[in-house]
Design an enzyme around this catalytic site. Structure first.
Site, mmCIF file in Angstrom:
data_model
loop_
_atom_site.group_PDB
_atom_site.id
_atom_site.type_symbol
_atom_site.label_atom_id
_atom_site.label_comp_id
_atom_site.label_asym_id
_atom_site.label_seq_id
_atom_site.Cartn_x
_atom_site.Cartn_y
_atom_site.Cartn_z
ATOM 1 N N THR A 36 0.832 -1.201 0.000
ATOM 2 C CA THR A 36 0.000 0.000 0.000
ATOM 3 C C THR A 36 0.872 1.258 0.000
ATOM 4 O O THR A 36 0.404 2.327 -0.376
ATOM 5 C CB THR A 36 -0.917 0.022 1.241
ATOM 6 O OG1 THR A 36 -0.103 -0.314 2.373
ATOM 7 C CG2 THR A 36 -2.037 -0.981 1.123
ATOM 8 N N SER A 68 32.843 -2.790 5.979
ATOM 9 C CA SER A 68 31.732 -3.662 6.349
ATOM 10 C C SER A 68 32.315 -4.927 6.974
ATOM 11 O O SER A 68 33.004 -5.695 6.299
ATOM 12 C CB SER A 68 30.909 -4.026 5.103
ATOM 13 O OG SER A 68 30.171 -5.197 5.382
ATOM 14 N N GLY A 121 18.209 -9.694 2.626
ATOM 15 C CA GLY A 121 17.303 -10.248 1.615
ATOM 16 C C GLY A 121 16.139 -11.017 2.202
ATOM 17 O O GLY A 121 15.419 -11.702 1.486
ATOM 18 N N ALA A 122 15.931 -10.919 3.502
ATOM 19 C CA ALA A 122 14.866 -11.685 4.151
ATOM 20 C C ALA A 122 13.572 -10.891 4.242
ATOM 21 O O ALA A 122 12.593 -11.343 4.821
ATOM 22 C CB ALA A 122 15.308 -12.113 5.551
ATOM 23 N N GLY A 123 13.563 -9.677 3.698
ATOM 24 C CA GLY A 123 12.355 -8.854 3.782
ATOM 25 C C GLY A 123 12.257 -8.114 5.105
ATOM 26 O O GLY A 123 11.181 -7.670 5.494
ATOM 27 N N SER A 126 17.036 -4.739 5.662
ATOM 28 C CA SER A 126 18.431 -4.439 5.977
ATOM 29 C C SER A 126 18.930 -3.266 5.135
ATOM 30 O O SER A 126 19.747 -2.476 5.597
ATOM 31 C CB SER A 126 19.315 -5.668 5.758
ATOM 32 O OG SER A 126 19.203 -6.112 4.423
ATOM 33 N N ASP A 171 9.741 1.426 4.532
ATOM 34 C CA ASP A 171 10.872 0.869 5.276
ATOM 35 C C ASP A 171 11.767 1.965 5.846
ATOM 36 O O ASP A 171 12.244 1.881 6.973
ATOM 37 C CB ASP A 171 11.701 -0.052 4.366
ATOM 38 C CG ASP A 171 10.840 -1.123 3.717
ATOM 39 O OD1 ASP A 171 9.704 -1.324 4.170
ATOM 40 O OD2 ASP A 171 11.304 -1.749 2.748
ATOM 41 N N TYR A 220 8.454 -6.832 -8.231
ATOM 42 C CA TYR A 220 7.997 -5.734 -7.372
ATOM 43 C C TYR A 220 7.619 -4.536 -8.247
ATOM 44 O O TYR A 220 6.531 -3.960 -8.104
ATOM 45 C CB TYR A 220 9.106 -5.352 -6.381
ATOM 46 C CG TYR A 220 8.719 -4.255 -5.422
ATOM 47 C CD1 TYR A 220 8.246 -4.553 -4.149
ATOM 48 C CD2 TYR A 220 8.816 -2.915 -5.788
ATOM 49 C CE1 TYR A 220 7.882 -3.549 -3.267
ATOM 50 C CE2 TYR A 220 8.454 -1.901 -4.917
ATOM 51 C CZ TYR A 220 7.998 -2.226 -3.659
ATOM 52 O OH TYR A 220 7.636 -1.216 -2.790
HETATM 53 C C1 GLA Z 1 9.158 -3.144 0.352
HETATM 54 C C2 GLA Z 1 9.113 -1.627 0.128
HETATM 55 C C3 GLA Z 1 8.010 -0.979 0.943
HETATM 56 C C4 GLA Z 1 6.694 -1.679 0.690
HETATM 57 C C5 GLA Z 1 6.850 -3.175 0.882
HETATM 58 C C6 GLA Z 1 5.608 -3.921 0.543
HETATM 59 O O1 GLA Z 1 9.531 -3.424 1.656
HETATM 60 O O2 GLA Z 1 10.356 -1.034 0.433
HETATM 61 O O3 GLA Z 1 7.909 0.382 0.667
HETATM 62 O O4 GLA Z 1 6.247 -1.400 -0.603
HETATM 63 O O5 GLA Z 1 7.901 -3.705 0.104
HETATM 64 O O6 GLA Z 1 4.585 -3.569 1.392
#
Ligand code: GLA
Length: 381
Positions: A36, A68, A121-123, A126, A171, A220
């Site tokens: 959203t 790093s 990369g786990a969502g 990071s 994020d 995406y």
């Molecule tokens: C990623 C993007 C966010 C959002 C989510 C999905 O994390 O960085 O802005 O779009 O995907 O909700």
């Protein structure tokens, strides 16, 4: 040894002094409000107790030198000569420098070391955490005010226009502005935020499927284009402007795929605001049901849950004391979350691990998280 101690210790070894500046920038999970963000809608994430730690000191020239510890690599770049093609992780730092300069900030150089415990990369964002750590570093050495929406926008711009992922602003907003013990309702159009307390006696459990998606994800960007096509169909700037009633009235005339994508976004905004109401009442059952409905919508209409995410959520929902579960973040791999009775969380963790590993060929990595503050300068110890 904690990440903070490791980073501080390595800084001392390299520079023979305690770090004059120490920064922590957290990862996040999203309770609800998925995909959203770039539709100008509502999201409800929380910053988690996994973070990037960056120890640094100012330099007197316009150079950045960063080690790093996780990649065991050093990147160097000059603020006057930003260019692509150095280490992939350093693109996020350069991207932030570029975006801040584009926004008119005069930046000074710095050098330091960083490491983190947010799986990559786990969502769990990071990359946003790294961006916000860099932004906080620049704000501190260049002496400008930390304003959450402004810094989040710079991070998003870095990712959109320097790295090449057309992400929304969620994020960066949560990594910059999270609040301990709370989720943050973010209006992704106005960037107004409201801290909403997590329900009492409830744990948020992060369920990592060990499946990963690429960092720059064409799927995406494709979802984003489909949402933009749907907004054009309704003749509005973004799907945020389409109410459920408006959607239902005109949905029949839309092409099937775009209709399903739009249905996810329109209903997800409704669920997110209902989730906030449920949290204010401390109503964990309703909140849990909304998470489950959100997952079904991501699975069936938005089509971004893989088999492992579905298996993980199914395992979570079988357990006693689980109010709800759903995939979290961009999708196509990564993590789910579950809302669990605090007293049942340890047992839940064990049972879900066993269930998931029996149902798939993947390992589960599960942890009970707590909601943390956003990016900050931490007094060095
Ligand atoms: C990623 C993007 C966010 C959002 C989510 C999905 O994390 O960085 O802005 O779009 O995907 O909700």
């Amino acid at each position: 040894m904690s990440v903070q101690q490791r980073v501080t210790g390595q800084f001392r070894q390299r520079f023979d002094q305690a770090p004059p500046i120490l920064i922590r920038a957290p990862g996040r999970v999203n309770l609800i409000g998925e995909h959203t963000a770039y539709n100008d809608g509502f999201v409800l994430p929380l910053a988690i107790d996994r973070a990037i730690w960056l120890a640094l000191r100012p330099r007197h020239d316009g150079e950045i030198r960063v080690h790093s510890l996780d990649f065991d690599e050093v990147a160097r770049f000059s603020l006057e000569g930003l260019r692509h093609g150095i280490a992939a992780w350093a693109e996020y730092l350069q991207g932030v420098a570029w975006a801040l300069q584009e926004a008119g900030y005069e930046l000074r150089g710095w050098e330091g070391v960083f490491a983190g415990d947010i799986p990559i990369g786990a969502g769990l964002s990071s990359s946003a955490a790294l961006e916000m750590a860099a932004a906080r570093a620049f704000a501190t050495v260049s002496d400008f005010t930390w304003d959450v929406p402004t810094m989040a926008k710079a991070g998003q711009r870095a990712e959109n226009d320097w790295v090449g992922l057309n992400c929304g602003i969620m994020d960066q907003m949560i990594s910059a502005g999270g609040r301990a013990g709370h989720a943050l309702l973010i209006d992704c159009r106005s960037l107004r935020t409201e801290a909403v307390p997590l329900p009492p006696d409830t744990s948020v459990v992060v369920l990592d499927t060990s499946t990963r998606r690429g960092l720059v994800d064409s799927a995406y960007n494709e979802r984003r284009e489909q949402c933009e096509a749907a907004a054009r169909f309704f003749g509005v700037p973004a799907l945020r402007d389409v109410s459920l009633e408006q959607f239902q009235t005109r949905a029949g005339a839309m092409p099937e795929l775009v209709r399903r994508r739009a249905r996810h976004v329109v209903t997800e905004d409704v669920r997110t605001l209902q989730a906030v109401e449920a949290m204010r009442r401390g109503d964990r059952d309703t909140l849990g049901r909304l998470l489950v409905a959100g997952h079904a919508s991501l699975r069936d209409d938005f089509e971004i849950a893989n088999d492992q995410l579905n298996a993980m959520v199914a395992c979570a929902l079988e357990q006693e004391g689980c109010f709800g579960a759903r995939m979290t973040g961009g999708g196509f791999g990564g993590c789910a979350i579950a809302l669990v009775e605090a007293g049942a969380a340890e047992r839940f963790t064990r049972s879900v691990t066993a269930c998931y590993e029996a149902a798939t060929d993947y390992e589960a990595s599960i942890y009970i998280c707590s909601a943390a503050d956003g990016a900050e300068v931490v007094p060095a110890v």
